[in-house]
Design a protein around this motif. Structure first.
Motif, PDB file in Angstrom:
ATOM      1  N   ASN A  60      57.936 105.393  19.963  1.00 56.67           N
ATOM      2  CA  ASN A  60      58.716 104.152  20.084  1.00 56.67           C
ATOM      3  C   ASN A  60      59.085 103.809  21.526  1.00 56.67           C
ATOM      4  N   LEU A  61      58.113 103.950  22.408  1.00 52.88           N
ATOM      5  CA  LEU A  61      58.304 103.509  23.789  1.00 52.88           C
ATOM      6  C   LEU A  61      58.110 101.997  23.842  1.00 52.88           C
TER       7      LEU A  61
ATOM      8  N   GLU B  10      61.792  90.534  18.881  1.00 52.41           N
ATOM      9  CA  GLU B  10      61.584  91.935  18.557  1.00 52.41           C
ATOM     10  C   GLU B  10      60.718  92.593  19.617  1.00 52.41           C
ATOM     11  N   PRO B  11      61.089  93.803  20.060  1.00 51.68           N
ATOM     12  CA  PRO B  11      60.270  94.491  21.054  1.00 51.68           C
ATOM     13  C   PRO B  11      58.978  95.001  20.437  1.00 51.68           C
ATOM     14  N   LEU B  12      58.005  95.266  21.286  1.00 48.93           N
ATOM     15  CA  LEU B  12      56.772  95.936  20.884  1.00 48.93           C
ATOM     16  C   LEU B  12      56.809  97.358  21.412  1.00 48.93           C
TER      17      LEU B  12
ATOM     18  N   ILE C  67      49.460 101.551  19.555  1.00 49.30           N
ATOM     19  CA  ILE C  67      50.314 100.407  19.900  1.00 49.30           C
ATOM     20  C   ILE C  67      50.508  99.461  18.717  1.00 49.30           C
ATOM     21  N   ASP C  68      51.630  98.770  18.729  1.00 46.31           N
ATOM     22  CA  ASP C  68      51.846  97.617  17.859  1.00 46.31           C
ATOM     23  C   ASP C  68      51.521  96.350  18.628  1.00 46.31           C
ATOM     24  N   TYR C  69      51.234  95.289  17.890  1.00 48.99           N
ATOM     25  CA  TYR C  69      51.074  93.962  18.485  1.00 48.99           C
ATOM     26  C   TYR C  69      51.608  92.955  17.476  1.00 48.99           C
ATOM     27  N   ARG C  70      51.857  91.735  17.933  1.00 49.85           N
ATOM     28  CA  ARG C  70      52.430  90.731  17.038  1.00 49.85           C
ATOM     29  C   ARG C  70      51.424  90.328  15.958  1.00 49.85           C
TER      30      ARG C  70
ATOM     31  N   ASP D 175      49.460  91.002  23.926  1.00 46.49           N
ATOM     32  CA  ASP D 175      50.212  92.227  23.668  1.00 46.49           C
ATOM     33  C   ASP D 175      49.391  93.466  24.006  1.00 46.49           C
ATOM     34  N   CYS D 176      48.113  93.449  23.658  1.00 46.81           N
ATOM     35  CA  CYS D 176      47.241  94.579  23.993  1.00 46.81           C
ATOM     36  C   CYS D 176      47.157  94.755  25.505  1.00 46.81           C
TER      37      CYS D 176
END
Length: 557
Positions: free
Chosen positions: A298-299, A307-309, A357-360, A373-374
């Motif tokens: 969760n960095l 909302e953060p990514l 990673i997460d992205y929107r 986001d990537c």
């Protein structure tokens, strides 16, 4: 939203009463209950006037995004706000409110707002988290309700809103609504005054967009909107409050307050995001960590909106020198999935750092948010390379399906001209990703697929329009059209019998890369479909590992 059977039953009852010689009480019509500035339904709820203004039928959806408005009084919403509400409805967002009287955020007012919420979400298919819109004293209504129900709120918009009831209406006028004397209310301000409990909203990451005049004598900017922003900043959440201050304007009907495009865009965006339950309610299962690997979870690498990514970083417990990095980008049709399932984590047992990673997703933002986001993740890894023992000059990417689509673009799209830290990558492993949105079957009108079906495809949701309607945007979002001679090496893997993404998508990209002089290897997995156990064999995993070892480890500094 009308209920035809209700009318039939009422008519039948009235007929029986008349036949029995009983005088029936006249029934209130919607127009008599409340006059609306735009088409909709007015009705009684808990004996109080309530209303819903609905988008055109073709723009409604399920669940229905919506805005909860306050204060709903006989005169509100009024003609000054008509333009704003027209924008909401045109964007497919409904607007609703209930007349709680001069409630000033009191528990009784909150109870009535909750009754409206329950009616719309339980009986009418509305989304679980509306965006709240408080104008003037309506700010007390919506902020108090949000503090009581932060998990039911997607965001809060305000036009010169009140958050400190001591400034307006003052303790003497507010006290009766709370069933208290002025002195009693003053003693209970920490319980009842929204500005005293802003930390609840900041902790829940509720975003705000507010427009307020700096010469407001009725609802002073300093003690209300500016103070809310100050408290958010104090809680480390200042970026969640967009405060637009208008010089020289007070508490008035200046047109700019009611034609504020950033506020309208915010409310629409947050209302549409409200179709999902709050993030805090979604329980995620942590990725198992292999032996000899440590995880830092969760960095936060970007904060593009409310909302953060975040990313999870996996490293060998014993590492000598900076580690080359492989970034995993999950699939899920751009509409689901998360960083928490990371097939690439095993590479951390072989001398790599792995970032998942997460992205929107598309319910939060459309293209190009996903590739932005990537790229932000790559830049963050480079910026923090020394801190985490990474080799920022040796970063590869690996993704499947929608993630394959994104990593292929990370390898082929030109980097933004204005970036100060490079987002370019040095190797790409694409697993069965769409490479040409224009020819993906769900995006093509045919004998098997109507235009209405094409308009509901994942590609349409990604681009915000049916793919055939935006060909230039579709090409920009397709790796096939972005290939150039300076692209990094590719490893492309695709199932022989993939029913979701045709094998041709990968074959054409491989051919285009080869023609451009880019190193590309295509592995067709026999009998495999769209992922599955065939991609989890030791042979496939070894092929991927050897590709990254050759491209990243053997050339590492």
């Amino acid at each position: 939203m009308t209920h035809p059977m209700r009318g039939v039953i009422v008519a039948a009852v009235l007929g029986l009463l008349c036949a029995a010689g009983v005088a029936a009480e006249p029934q209130q019509t919607g127009a008599e209950i409340k006059k609306l500035i735009l088409p909709g339904e007015a009705f009684l709820l808990e004996g109080r006037p309530a209303f819903v203004m609905l988008p055109p039928e073709e723009k409604r959806s399920s669940p229905q995004p919506w805005i909860m408005y306050a204060p709903t009084l006989p005169a509100y919403p009024d003609r000054h706000e008509k333009w704003m509400h027209e924008q909401f409805l045109a964007a497919g967002v409904a607007v609703a409110g209930i007349d709680a009287g001069e409630a000033y955020g009191s528990p009784e007012g909150q109870r009535l707002m909750s009754a409206l919420y329950e009616e719309l979400t339980q009986n009418r298919g509305f989304a679980p988290r509306p965006c709240l819109f408080g104008r003037s004293r309506g700010g007390l209504w919506v902020s108090s309700w949000a503090i009581a129900h932060p998990d039911r709120v997607a965001g809060i918009m305000g036009i010169y809103p009140v958050y400190d009831l001591t400034t307006y209406p003052g303790l003497d006028r507010a006290a009766p609504a709370y069933g208290l004397t002025s002195d009693e209310l003053g003693q209970q301000l920490k319980q009842h005054n929204p500005i005293e409990r802003v930390d609840v909203l900041a902790k829940a990451r509720i975003p705000f967009c507010i427009i307020h005049g700096d010469d407001d004598k009725v609802v002073p900017l300093t003690q209300n909107s500016a103070e809310l922003k100050r408290r958010y900043r104090q809680a480390g959440r200042g970026g969640l409050v967009e405060l637009i201050v208008i010089e020289g304007q007070g508490h008035n009907f200046w047109e700019g307050f009611f034609h504020c495009q950033p506020c309208v865009d915010f409310a629409i965006r947050q209302a549409k995001r409200g179709v999902r339950p709050a993030t805090a309610n979604r329980v995620r299962q942590a990725q198992p960590v292999p032996d000899g690997v440590q995880a830092v979870r969760n960095l936060e690498f970007s904060h593009p909106d409310a909302e953060p990514l975040r990313l999870d970083l996996y490293r060998p417990e014993q590492a000598a020198g900076p580690l080359p990095v492989v970034v995993w980008v999950h699939g899920g049709g751009w509409k689901q999935g998360s960083k928490d399932r990371c097939p690439a984590v095993s590479l951390a047992q072989h001398g790599f750092a792995v970032a998942s990673i997460d992205y929107r997703l598309v319910d939060r933002a459309q293209w190009p948010a996903q590739i932005d986001d990537c790229r932000a993740a790559i830049r963050w890894l480079r910026t923090h390379a020394d801190e985490y023992g990474l080799d920022g000059e040796r970063i590869g990417v690996w993704g499947s399906s929608a993630g394959g689509h994104l990593v292929a673009l990370m390898g082929t799209l030109d980097a933004p001209e204005d970036e100060t830290v490079s987002s370019r990558v040095q190797a790409v492993c694409d697993w069965f990703g769409p490479t040409d949105l224009l020819t993906m079957p769900p995006n093509v009108v045919s004998e098997k697929r109507t235009r209405a079906q094409v308009a509901q495809s994942n590609g349409a949701k990604l681009l915000g329009s049916p793919v055939p309607d935006v060909p230039d945007l579709a090409r920009q979002a397709s790796a096939l059209y972005q290939v150039s001679a300076d692209d990094p090496p590719f490893l492309i893997m695709h199932g022989e019998k993939d029913p979701g993404v045709p094998l041709e998508q990968s074959q054409r990209l491989h051919d285009r890369l080869t023609e451009a002089g880019v190193s590309s290897t295509l592995h067709v997995i026999p009998e495999a479909g769209h992922g599955g156990k065939e991609f989890r064999t030791p042979e496939v995993q070894s092929t991927v590992r050897e590709f990254f070892q050759k491209q990243l480890q053997q050339t590492a500094r």
